[in-house]
Design an enzyme around this catalytic site. Structure first.
Site, mmCIF file in Angstrom:
data_model
loop_
_atom_site.group_PDB
_atom_site.id
_atom_site.type_symbol
_atom_site.label_atom_id
_atom_site.label_comp_id
_atom_site.label_asym_id
_atom_site.label_seq_id
_atom_site.Cartn_x
_atom_site.Cartn_y
_atom_site.Cartn_z
ATOM 1 N N LYS A 111 32.429 7.607 -28.141
ATOM 2 C CA LYS A 111 33.392 7.349 -27.065
ATOM 3 C C LYS A 111 33.532 8.539 -26.116
ATOM 4 C CE LYS A 111 35.731 3.628 -29.366
ATOM 5 N NZ LYS A 111 35.088 3.568 -30.699
HETATM 6 C C1 PLP Z 1 34.511 2.470 -31.176
HETATM 7 C C2 PLP Z 1 33.485 2.644 -32.231
HETATM 8 C C3 PLP Z 1 32.563 1.619 -32.540
HETATM 9 C C4 PLP Z 1 32.612 0.261 -31.873
HETATM 10 O O1 PLP Z 1 32.210 0.300 -30.514
HETATM 11 P P1 PLP Z 1 32.502 -0.912 -29.532
HETATM 12 O O2 PLP Z 1 32.154 -0.458 -28.177
HETATM 13 O O3 PLP Z 1 33.983 -1.217 -29.680
HETATM 14 O O4 PLP Z 1 31.666 -2.073 -29.973
HETATM 15 C C5 PLP Z 1 31.594 1.885 -33.498
HETATM 16 N N1 PLP Z 1 31.547 3.071 -34.148
HETATM 17 C C6 PLP Z 1 32.415 4.072 -33.883
HETATM 18 C C7 PLP Z 1 32.316 5.344 -34.640
HETATM 19 C C8 PLP Z 1 33.415 3.901 -32.913
HETATM 20 O O5 PLP Z 1 34.284 4.903 -32.653
#
Ligand code: PLP
Length: 453
Positions: A111
């Site tokens: 993110k």
């Molecule tokens: C947010 C997150 C996901 C999921 O990603 P999306 O974009 O919501 O599909 C997977 N793994 C980790 C470590 C995350 O922080």
């Protein structure tokens, strides 16, 4: 370039306004009016660029209301906080298997790619519009930490993040509460994540409050987040051997469908990626969709891969818009049927491009162990879900969405190894500053009113 709403009842906006608005006023999500098409020559020209230059070149097609030099500076600043020189390194594990590591940002989860950039875009907007901005969001872990680190100490901004007290992983809590920055307010809610979200919805529905405090939502639906995520797919694709580029499948640990959607949109822009595998944990609404066409809400069962514990994938509406031939009236109809009944049956879900796998909590530790035994590689519990199974006829690129050191208990139980990371060790020395608040809209409004810029 203009951006339109998936529900077709909001005015088109330029890039900066669409980013500042977040959710479109008709309840839809913003998308580019037209997806640019990258030609073979464009892709060749991209091939020699480093990550920030590639990101800038990609965004040139979208962020047309910010001048080149300014945008390049925003991007450069966003990725200097990453600890790996390649930003998103590709690690080969076997002839037909590579890992794209997306955890070298400040909070060790993918993110950061979007939220470092978004934080700097917000800062730029505050400066050019001479306004302050107060960012508000609720988190069950990674998003809140990444959003906080995107805005840490930025002049003109304050960030308020609600999280369920005692129900986020200890290191995730430290990432939110040990920053020492005075524009960060980690609000420990006495209640569940759902209680926090319910209160948040009520606050955003309060127009007067929202406008008077210039509140902006940080969540996974911001357009800039999806676009920022396209770039690491592009960067990875450009570095694959030329004779395998058009036979690659990206395997994506999926929750809200934001990550995999970005890859799919890049394919729609002319980058010849063969396919995507949507890898879910035991909360398998998207697995069921991509294997049966049936979209049906279920209860969330908390898992060892908590950032993928979702009920309804909020970014799915963008995919829906394209899959019904950009017919916004049809999107409105489907979304309202879905809201009323909790289910929908799809006829067209691009089955040629998408495949799916799922992985329950009993399987996660055994996959971590088998990946470790076979390749000597430590996968975090989210990434482990993407190792569930592989198409032997394709080159698989597994997206690694978090650093294993964020989830030491699961890793230790699976392989007897204690994963560490210097940035997490440093956090353990620092004091936790959190603000306990009742899970009511009134209590939260009161807290914000006293501290908002
Ligand atoms: C947010 C997150 C996901 C999921 O990603 P999306 O974009 O919501 O599909 C997977 N793994 C980790 C470590 C995350 O922080």
């Amino acid at each position: 370039m203009n951006f339109i709403s998936t529900r077709g009842e909001a005015p088109a906006l330029g890039f900066s306004d669409a980013v500042a608005t977040g959710l479109a006023p008709d309840g839809g999500l913003f998308l580019p009016e037209e997806l640019p098409q990258f030609s073979g020559d464009d892709l060749k020209a991209f091939a020699g660029l480093d990550y920030p230059a590639l990101c800038t070149a990609f965004f040139r097609r979208f962020a047309t209301d910010i001048d080149d030099a300014t945008f390049a500076a925003i991007v450069a600043k966003s990725y200097t906080t990453f600890s790996h020189p390649e930003i998103a390194p590709l690690v080969p594990l076997a002839d037909n298997l590579q890992v794209l590591e997306l955890f070298h940002g400040p909070t060790l989860a993918f993110k950061d790619f979007a939220l470092q950039l978004l934080g700097n875009l917000y800062e730029h907007q505050c400066a050019t519009r001479q306004q302050t901005i107060n960012v508000l969001g609720a988190t069950s872990g990674d998003t809140g930490a990444a959003a906080i680190h995107g805005l840490l100490g930025k002049p003109g901004t304050a960030i308020f993040i609600l999280y369920p007290d005692g129900r986020v992983a200890p290191l995730q809590e430290r990432q939110m509460t040990c920053t020492g920055a005075d524009n960060v307010f980690a609000m420990a809610i006495e209640g569940s994540f759902d209680d926090a979200q319910t209160a948040l919805k009520e606050i955003f529905a309060d127009q007067d409050f929202r406008l008077s405090h210039r509140l902006s939502a940080v969540n996974s639906i911001n357009l800039a987040r999806v676009l920022a995520q396209c770039v690491y797919y592009l960067s990875a694709w450009l570095r694959l051997p030329a004779d395998r580029q058009d036979n690659v499948e990206f395997v994506v640990p999926t929750g809200n469908f934001g990550n995999v959607l970005a890859g799919w949109m890049l394919q729609k822009m002319g980058v010849p990626i063969r396919g995507f595998k949507v890898a879910t944990n035991q909360n398998d609404i998207l697995y069921r969709l991509f294997t049966t066409g049936e979209y049906q809400v279920d209860r969330v069962a908390p898992s060892l891969a908590p950032s993928m514990d979702i009920q309804v994938a909020s970014n799915f509406e963008r995919f829906l818009y394209f899959s019904v031939g950009r017919d916004a009236a049809r999107v409105r109809e489907i979304m309202s049927t879905f809201k009323a009944t909790g289910q929908y049956r799809f006829e067209n879900f691009d089955a040629d491009t998408f495949s799916a796998s799922r992985c329950n909590d009993a399987e996660i530790p055994s996959i971590i162990k088998s990946v470790y035994d076979r390749y000597g590689y430590v996968a975090d519990p989210h990434t482990a879900c993407a190792f569930a199974e592989h198409d032997p006829d394709r080159l698989s690129v597994v997206l690694s969405t978090a650093h294993p050191a964020k989830f030491p208990d699961t890793i230790r139980a699976a392989i007897g190894v204690d994963p560490t990371h210097p940035s997490l060790e440093a956090l353990k020395e620092r004091p936790i500053i959190k603000h306990p608040v009742a899970a009511t809209a009134d209590a939260i409004r009161g807290f914000i009113t006293e501290r908002a810029l």
